[in-house]
Design an enzyme around this catalytic site. Sequence first.
Site, PDB file in Angstrom:
ATOM      1  CG  ASP A 202       1.120  -2.638  14.537  1.00 27.43           C
ATOM      2  OD1 ASP A 202       0.965  -2.354  15.725  1.00 27.43           O
ATOM      3  OD2 ASP A 202       2.143  -2.310  13.886  1.00 27.43           O
ATOM      4  CG  PHE A 203      -1.875  -2.692   9.452  1.00 27.49           C
ATOM      5  CD1 PHE A 203      -2.351  -2.392  10.720  1.00 27.49           C
ATOM      6  CD2 PHE A 203      -1.486  -1.640   8.637  1.00 27.49           C
ATOM      7  CE1 PHE A 203      -2.443  -1.077  11.168  1.00 27.49           C
ATOM      8  CE2 PHE A 203      -1.567  -0.324   9.068  1.00 27.49           C
ATOM      9  CZ  PHE A 203      -2.042  -0.033  10.339  1.00 27.49           C
TER      10      PHE A 203
ATOM     11  CD  GLU B 286      -2.363  -1.597   2.632  1.00 25.72           C
ATOM     12  OE1 GLU B 286      -2.189  -0.802   3.577  1.00 25.72           O
ATOM     13  OE2 GLU B 286      -2.923  -2.696   2.766  1.00 25.72           O
TER      14      GLU B 286
ATOM     15  CD  GLN C  56       0.435   2.391   4.839  1.00 22.40           C
ATOM     16  OE1 GLN C  56      -0.656   2.641   5.344  1.00 22.40           O
ATOM     17  NE2 GLN C  56       0.740   2.726   3.597  1.00 22.40           N
ATOM     18  CG  PHE C  57       2.299   0.755  10.676  1.00 23.09           C
ATOM     19  CD1 PHE C  57       3.256   1.304  11.525  1.00 23.09           C
ATOM     20  CD2 PHE C  57       1.656   1.588   9.778  1.00 23.09           C
ATOM     21  CE1 PHE C  57       3.568   2.662  11.465  1.00 23.09           C
ATOM     22  CE2 PHE C  57       1.966   2.945   9.710  1.00 23.09           C
ATOM     23  CZ  PHE C  57       2.924   3.477  10.560  1.00 23.09           C
TER      24      PHE C  57
ATOM     25  CG  HIS D 245       0.323   2.866  13.739  1.00 21.27           C
ATOM     26  ND1 HIS D 245      -0.957   3.054  14.184  1.00 21.27           N
ATOM     27  CD2 HIS D 245       0.276   3.002  12.401  1.00 21.27           C
ATOM     28  CE1 HIS D 245      -1.745   3.305  13.148  1.00 21.27           C
ATOM     29  NE2 HIS D 245      -1.028   3.270  12.054  1.00 21.27           N
TER      30      HIS D 245
ATOM     31  CD  GLU E 174      -3.522  -4.764   5.413  1.00 21.87           C
ATOM     32  OE1 GLU E 174      -4.758  -4.949   5.362  1.00 21.87           O
ATOM     33  OE2 GLU E 174      -3.023  -3.627   5.441  1.00 21.87           O
TER      34      GLU E 174
END
Lengths: 347, 324
Positions: B85-86, B29, B82-83, B127, B60
């Site tokens: 976490d995702f 992304e 992108q992080f 994040h 994702e």
Amino acid sequence: MPAVARRGGSAPSASLSREQKLQLYYWMRLTRTLEERLAALYRQAKLVGGLFRSLGQEADAVGSCFALERRDVMAPHIRTLGAMLVKGARPVEVLRQNMARADSPSRGRDLNLHFGDLERGFLGGIAPLGDMVPVMAGVTLSFRLRGEDRVGLVFVGDGATSTGAFHEGINFAAVNKCPLVVVIENNGYSFSTPTSRQTLARRFVDKAIGYGVAGEQADGNDVLAVYNVVRRAVDRARAGEGVTLLELTTYRRTGHADHDNQSYVPSGETERWAAENDPIDRYVRVLVGREKVEASELEAVDQRVRDEVDHATELAEASPMPEGPDALRGVYAEPAAGWGTCDTGHV
Amino acid sequence: MAAITYLEAIREAIDEEMARDANVFLMGEDIGEYGGAFKVTDGLLAKYGASRVIDTPVSEIAIVGAAAGAAQMGMRPVVEMQFMDFMASAYDMLTNYVATARYRAFMPCPMVVRGPAGGYVRGGPFHSQNPEAGFLHTPGLKVVYPATAEDAKGLMKAAIRDDDCVLFLEHKYLYRRIKGVMPAGDQVVPIGRARVAREGTDVSIITYAATMWKALEAAEQLASEGVSAEVLDLRTLAPLDDDAIFTSVRKTHRALVVHEDTRTGGLAGEITARINESCFEWLDAPVLRVTAHDVPLPFAPALEDFVLPQTPDIVRAVKRLASY
């Protein structure tokens, strides 16, 4: 109604030869006979695990894959045995898989139809529904990136359309103009859940509008109608026109798996479909009535199929079971080190 | 040669691998025109074009799933979360599809899932996570988490060349805070090899990523107080370098495992168990852990600093070990 630019001229099936039309019959009959053999072996407790049938759904699986070339790649789901056979899966492989044998395609590591072969152009599916849509988006993206003249086709059931993977996968494929055909095999039930509890969309194909892709619906129990819509979708994909969403309507005449007594099915429903809308019976009428195929020709196909399944069963029953320690090999490319196998000497 | 940042080292590795192998391509992304949320892929779209640096929808599952499919067809996808976490959104795809593909279907997924992880940056609960533990528990995945710029580059090259799926965690606190001078030539840091970051004789501090720097800071302080701490930078979390861990512990007889991830079910428990199984006779003290507290990572500086391991926590734990 999702827009599909109908090209002029006759339906693609009009150019199928008589021999090809008999091949369609062969694949459907092979699917049914092989499943009947699996059911018999299941009752004899010769299978490991459950048995998932595609009884009454043979036409959509077979007709779809008949529209693919060998170089194309297909991802099946649990009720598309016929698609795998058309793509080159052998009955003995299916039998060994269901019997968890050492020489099964997955070497006893996975179930039933969960196996694939890139040479023959089919990927093994996995149990979480919808996952093969993103995977096939990537497979077909690779075709586009490399400029290869290949398309992909992925089967999902009506239940899988409710997953995030389905949504993300078809949307991803759409925006990337992937040469992908997404086939929703709508058989009325996802395990015990009827389609009315799956979506409020009037038809699954209506979802095509939301994704901005072409969509078509066809009678999944009419093998030539299936071939026609899939062939058109495959041609569009090959021409660089991206994704098509197809809905093939059919009916699941058996339970989700063999353990399922279908208590949730209205009385008489399965019997009615069997009597009035069996895809093989329907196609036999077409072959005999329109193609002037003799009953003896069909009987010869049936006999050939029985012989093949008998031979495959003999081979599968003679196949060895895997040895326990086989389980430790092949998780990674290189041999295990630092992977926490129980080799401390204390265990 | 001039020193470059940890972030630049990662970009350099990706760039070199893209130049080396036409099958390597990127998806994620905002990674193209924008260059990624942290600019890791900045400039690569201009250099390699839109067919090798692909901006994707916010999906994702599809990013990881499509990478798997492309990898099975012979490509070498490197995808960005992108992080990190995702990555939880793609948990099914990674654990059920990717991790099992070689084992069950003999169709491996050589691919890299990379992205910024870790805290100390006031990023809040979504994040700042260290998501490694959930994936260390999944046979079929490899996990690396470099602490230095040199390792970030060398391990990224190894990850892209690896024949299995590698989760490549990049510590966002380190992105622009540390630099290193890259060795000349095509230097690949092998996956599965730890590194002694500081030699010592009294206590082994076993750690990785951002806490490696805190461990070094602690070791420096401890040295002035007469305690010699060895710091082992794991670099790769799966597979673990058992030999390096056991060699260090058998030398110092005391072990402290430090990680930024939360405590329960974290990697420190596994390392402690392995030391127990293989080094019990060498130990002069119980193996101790310094980790984050078992809470979601909070936003406010005072809260985050309290939850995450800090240098004084490490110093205290080492002194306790040394006193046995």
